[in-house]
Design a protein around this motif. Structure first.
Motif, mmCIF file in Angstrom:
data_model
loop_
_atom_site.group_PDB
_atom_site.id
_atom_site.type_symbol
_atom_site.label_atom_id
_atom_site.label_comp_id
_atom_site.label_asym_id
_atom_site.label_seq_id
_atom_site.Cartn_x
_atom_site.Cartn_y
_atom_site.Cartn_z
ATOM 1 N N ILE A 161 0.823 -1.220 0.000
ATOM 2 C CA ILE A 161 0.000 0.000 0.000
ATOM 3 C C ILE A 161 0.856 1.269 0.000
ATOM 4 C CG2 ILE A 161 -1.853 1.255 1.157
ATOM 5 C CD1 ILE A 161 -2.379 -1.399 2.710
ATOM 6 N N PHE A 162 1.836 1.305 0.956
ATOM 7 C CA PHE A 162 2.540 2.568 1.192
ATOM 8 C C PHE A 162 3.745 2.699 0.272
ATOM 9 C CE2 PHE A 162 0.510 1.236 5.151
ATOM 10 C CZ PHE A 162 -0.309 2.324 5.386
ATOM 11 N N GLU A 163 3.624 3.609 -0.683
ATOM 12 C CA GLU A 163 4.719 3.849 -1.626
ATOM 13 C C GLU A 163 5.876 4.554 -0.918
ATOM 14 O OE1 GLU A 163 4.973 3.094 -4.795
ATOM 15 O OE2 GLU A 163 2.946 2.425 -5.305
ATOM 16 N N TRP A 164 7.094 4.209 -1.330
ATOM 17 C CA TRP A 164 8.252 4.915 -0.794
ATOM 18 C C TRP A 164 8.287 6.306 -1.411
ATOM 19 C CZ3 TRP A 164 10.974 2.194 2.807
ATOM 20 C CH2 TRP A 164 10.759 0.808 2.841
ATOM 21 N N SER A 165 8.557 7.342 -0.610
ATOM 22 C CA SER A 165 8.607 8.684 -1.176
ATOM 23 C C SER A 165 9.969 9.306 -0.900
ATOM 24 C CB SER A 165 7.514 9.564 -0.574
ATOM 25 O OG SER A 165 7.936 10.023 0.698
ATOM 26 N N ILE A 166 10.311 10.336 -1.706
ATOM 27 C CA ILE A 166 11.608 10.973 -1.486
ATOM 28 C C ILE A 166 11.598 11.798 -0.203
ATOM 29 C CG2 ILE A 166 12.400 11.046 -3.886
ATOM 30 C CD1 ILE A 166 11.294 13.981 -3.892
ATOM 31 N N TYR A 167 10.432 12.063 0.358
ATOM 32 C CA TYR A 167 10.385 12.841 1.599
ATOM 33 C C TYR A 167 10.592 11.964 2.831
ATOM 34 C CZ TYR A 167 8.464 16.133 -1.703
ATOM 35 O OH TYR A 167 8.303 16.938 -2.792
ATOM 36 N N GLY A 168 10.623 10.682 2.608
ATOM 37 C CA GLY A 168 10.901 9.787 3.724
ATOM 38 C C GLY A 168 9.727 9.544 4.655
ATOM 39 N N THR A 169 8.510 9.876 4.233
ATOM 40 C CA THR A 169 7.367 9.676 5.135
ATOM 41 C C THR A 169 7.158 8.186 5.419
ATOM 42 O OG1 THR A 169 6.016 9.873 3.173
ATOM 43 C CG2 THR A 169 6.064 11.763 4.646
ATOM 44 N N THR A 170 7.089 7.396 4.350
ATOM 45 C CA THR A 170 6.922 5.954 4.546
ATOM 46 C C THR A 170 8.120 5.381 5.292
ATOM 47 O OG1 THR A 170 5.681 5.838 2.499
ATOM 48 C CG2 THR A 170 6.545 3.766 3.361
ATOM 49 N N ASP A 171 9.310 5.805 4.853
ATOM 50 C CA ASP A 171 10.536 5.306 5.466
ATOM 51 C C ASP A 171 10.487 5.464 6.984
ATOM 52 O OD1 ASP A 171 10.831 6.310 2.818
ATOM 53 O OD2 ASP A 171 12.980 5.894 2.955
ATOM 54 N N TYR A 172 10.110 6.673 7.405
ATOM 55 C CA TYR A 172 10.164 6.973 8.826
ATOM 56 C C TYR A 172 9.183 6.124 9.617
ATOM 57 C CZ TYR A 172 10.125 9.552 13.202
ATOM 58 O OH TYR A 172 10.200 9.884 14.514
#
Lengths: 334, 256, 291
Positions: A161-172
């Protein structure tokens, strides 16, 4: 082997529930998500190192395994995650678990040999194993990419579901979820029978074995569990940065994680959560000023913690809280 | 099959050129209080170390209740029913007294390897109760939340003995349990050991320099000198034994 | 065959110089580890300081290389003595982990301090003309600098032999390394011996840092970067065993160079394989005690 633990003076029996400090830290961590949306990549990086330090606390703080080579497991986790992705296994969660298992397998294989040692010989051997892996990775360029590292990997969305983004929202959030899970697991472990056995091993191996306990097996299991978490942390670094560099295996990383843990406080899990932000924020903030100058600050903090504020940030916080409540535990452990 | 609970026969141990034990033999009858005496360097501690698996003798055999002890790991020997108390109390310094007491109870209940990493300690009522029972029996209950390292030496010794006893060993080995103690503490320890013996089915072997302790406790005595056993007999016979006087009591009088 | 001999000479000379510098830098730690059982992870910092001080003395005070190097060595040795009395003396009876962390802290302070003072880049020490030429040996041309390193290494070894075997100070030092409390009991002033040994060890590290700068380039991260190889020499030598540290440093230096020469694809990796093998086979022989 004596380990200075930032003990709370309470026995594990008296604190079976999730402690306040952890809830506060995780609440703050969630707040970061909304307050600093542009610094989430750094925040994820801090979370990864908190997880790495947590793994070290399991080995060092709980079981008393003094190691200068913990980056070995962090690095094995990172490379495994990288290889899996490059080979086409892009599902991140199973990737993390497999990476952790690889790191744990390495620890399980090494444990019976090196955990017989204590004190300086143990330190030297863990260091030598770490350096060996680093040099091996450096030379096996077809496998590790050598100095260039592994790159060009992609991962599928978390849970689909959660796409990786360059802003790091998913990452975090992804890192935070793993950290919370690992913290909960470690907390359960410390308050379990096995946790008590490990602290017994840390305090007195001889007495432990003469009470009918298989010390080497217990140490090896603790080492493997610790390596699993370190491997998870390494895998998360590979997935969030989509890159694996040689430095994940370096001695500097082993020293970093040890310093993070000691600044935060050894032996009570929160130390990892407190030490990582302090260490990495100081590093990050002073980096633009001079690339190595931050080390002078950390160096003085380390000397200060060792000579004056034994128990690190956690120990100091604990004392402040106890004092504000007007009570200091009787016969408090150092 | 033999009547003895423990038979150590012909033990030899050397470190390089240094012979620390030479043809040492020790026989312990079930249920007796047996003292091992002899001057420093007579091989007493070496003998104990061989019995619990801390050292492996070069030659000789150690049989405990008809089974060989040699080659077994220390934790396996403990599970056979041998417990040991050290000259300097070996306890878990940075844990609370209660936790110190719980570890042997867990080890006894779960065997060598407590794997249940997800069972909360606080839910183990049986172990907590067993630990509490021992603490009460050994008059340590009011210290249960104390940091073990900060107790007095006498209390540490008491705790160590309690930890060993909680596992219901068949043989308890004590290495100079009253060394460095004041007279009052020494007498308390003597009473404690007598009481333990009266209340349980246990054999006690004790290394001791203090003749007051030896003669108040022991039912049989083995005298070691220069790594070999001189004589084994009852306290009354030992007192009058010329060889013993010469080899040991003479020296102990000089020392005193 | 001739080519083989030439390559052998190359390996022995280059590996030997590498080993000699390793020995000079590490021997102080081998000695103090035997005396005080403190894993001084800041040892490399004293070596770096020796190098940087030499640069400072040459550039700021205009000293000649052969004056600046001894001056830097003496300054660092004095600093070492001071540090021993002020800081290290507190470390003797604390847990190993605490010793490690405190000395890591000191190493970090050095790294940060060097970076602030000298900037983050690599510094080179200008060699005097005498050392910058080359000589012909065994049919090949070798830098004079390398021969100079070997000569200094040999001198230091000779010095150790003279001090240890021929002077009462050496006898006391050996006694103290061997059994500290026994030495104390026989009336040797162990505290003073320890201070002198520490000063000598840090001074030698400074010497290695200064003259070895051509092999181990001076940069702020020096104390951390070369820590591993120093610790490996110490671990393989056994704590306090100076004689074996000579052999170990030479073997490591030559083996490393040979591996890089004959098996370039393996390179530095070979030396760590060697270390692991040695440690795995003889942990008891390598180390003071085994768990």
């Amino acid at each position: 082997m004596k380990i200075t633990v930032s003990s709370t003076g309470l026995s594990a029996l008296d604190r079976p529930r999730m402690p306040m400090i952890a809830l506060v830290v995780f609440a703050l961590a969630l707040a970061v998500f909304f307050v600093f949306p542009d610094r989430l990549s750094l925040a994820a990086y801090i979370g990864i190192f908190a997880l790495f330090a947590l793994s070290l606390d399991l080995a060092l703080g709980m079981a008393g395994i003094v190691t200068l080579g913990h980056a070995a497991f962090f690095g094995v986790g990172a490379y495994t995650a990288g290889w899996l992705a490059l080979a086409g296994w892009q599902e991140p969660i199973t990737g993390v678990v497999i990476s952790g298992l690889c790191a744990a397998a390495l620890a399980g294989a090494l444990g019976p040999f090196i955990l017989r040692l204590t004190g300086l010989p143990l330190v030297m051997v863990t260091l030598a194993v770490g350096v060996f892996l680093f040099e091996a990775a450096n030379k096996l360029t077809w496998l590790t990419g050598g100095d260039d590292g592994l790159y060009g990997m992609t991962f599928s969305p978390v849970l689909g579901i959660f796409e990786w983004s360059i802003y790091g929202t998913t990452d975090y959030l992804y890192v935070l979820a793993w950290l919370a899970l690992a913290f909960y697991g470690c907390h359960r472990l410390t308050t379990s029978n096995f946790g008590l056995a490990l602290r017994g091993v840390r305090e007195n191996r001889l007495r432990m074995s003469l009470l009918g306990s298989s010390v080497l097996a217990q140490l090896t299991l603790a080492y493997a569990l610790s390596a699993f978490i370190a491997g998870v942390a390494g895998a998360l670094l590979a997935q969030t940065s989509e890159f694996v560099g040689l430095e994940v295996l370096s001695v500097e990383k082993s020293i970093d994680v040890l310093v993070i843990l000691v600044l935060g406080g050894v032996g009570h899990l929160y130390g990892a959560l407190l030490g990582a932000p302090v260490y990495l924020l100081i590093k990050d903030m002073s980096k633009e000023w001079n690339p190595h100058a931050w080390m002078i600050i950390i160096g003085f903090m380390l000397v200060f913690v060792m000579l004056v504020a034994r128990g690190g940030i956690h120990g100091v916080l604990h004392k402040v809280i106890e004092r504000s409540r007007g009570k200091l535990p009787n016969g408090e452990p150092r | 099959m033999t009547d003895n609970l423990l038979e150590a026969i012909g033990l030899q141990k050397s470190f390089g050129a240094l012979k620390v034990a030479q043809d040492v033999t020790l026989r312990l009858r079930p249920g007796e209080r047996h003292a091992l005496i002899g001057p420093n360097g007579a091989g007493k501690s070496t003998l104990l170390n061989c019995l619990v698996g801390k050292l492996i003798p070069d030659t000789g055999s150690v049989m405990f209740d008809g089974q060989s002890v040699l080659g077994r790991k220390p934790y396996e020997i403990n599970q056979m029913g041998i417990s040991r108390v050290f000259q300097t109390p070996e306890i878990f310094g940075d844990l609370s007294v209660q936790e110190n007491m719980m570890i042997p109870c867990f080890a006894k209940r779960d065997g060598a390897f407590q794997m249940n990493a997800l069972t909360a300690m606080s839910s183990q009522r049986d172990v907590i109760e067993k630990a509490e029972e021992m603490l009460v029996e050994m008059k340590l209950a009011d210290k249960r939340h104390m940091h073990a390292a900060s107790m007095s030496r006498g209390d540490k010794r008491r705790l160590e003995i309690a930890m060993c006893l909680s596992q219901d060993p068949r043989l308890l080995l004590l290495d100079e349990p009253t060394a460095g103690m004041a007279r009052a503490d020494t007498n308390n320890t003597i009473d404690l050991l007598k009481q333990i013996k009266d209340e349980r089915d246990i054999t006690i072997a004790i290394i001791e320099h203090d003749m007051h302790v030896v003669f108040s406790l022991a039912e049989r005595i083995t005298v070691l000198a220069q790594g070999t056993p001189l004589v084994e007999d009852t306290p009354d016979n030992i007192k009058g034994h010329p060889k013993v006087r010469e080899a040991y009591l003479g020296e102990s009088q000089d020392a005193a | 065959m001739e080519q083989f001999l030439a390559s052998l000479a190359f390996i022995v000379l280059y590996g030997g110089t590498y080993g000699a510098v390793l020995f000079i830098i590490s021997v102080g730690l081998v000695m103090t580890m035997g005396l005080m059982r403190v894993p001084n992870l800041a040892h490399g910092a004293f070596a770096a300081l020796g190098g940087y001080l030499t640069i400072l003395l040459m550039n700021q005070a205009g000293m000649h290389y052969f004056v600046a190097v001894p001056a830097a060595v003496i300054l660092v040795a004095a600093l070492g003595a001071l540090a021993e009395r002020a800081i290290y003396v507190r470390l003797y009876n604390i847990p190993e982990l605490d010793q490690i962390l405190l000395t890591v802290g000191i190493a970090f302070i050095f790294v940060g301090g060097l970076a602030l003072t000298f900037g983050p880049n690599v510094f080179t020490i200008r060699l005097p003309e005498v050392l910058s030429g080359s000589v012909d040996l065994f049919g090949r041309s070798f830098p004079v600098y390398r021969v100079f390193l070997l000569a200094v290494g040999a001198l230091i070894i000779l010095g150790f032999w003279l001090v240890f075997d021929r002077t009462t100070l050496g006898a006391k030092l050996r006694a103290a390394v061997d059994n500290r409390s026994m030495a104390q009991a026989t009336g040797i002033n162990v505290e003073r011996i320890v201070m002198l040994a520490f000063a000598a060890g840090t001074g030698l590290a400074a010497l290695g840092g200064a003259i070895g700068a051509g092999l181990f380039p001076l940069e702020p991260l020096y104390p951390i970067k070369y820590l591993t190889i120093i610790l490996i020499i110490v671990a393989l030598s056994g704590f306090g065993n100076i004689k074996s540290s000579i052999v170990v440093a030479m073997v490591v230096g030559i083996a490393d160079t040979a591996a890089r020469y004959y098996l370039p694809e393996l390179g530095g990796f070979a030396i760590y394989a060697l270390v692991i093998a040695a440690v795995a086979m003889r942990p008891a022989g390598m180390f003071a005690r085994q768990g």
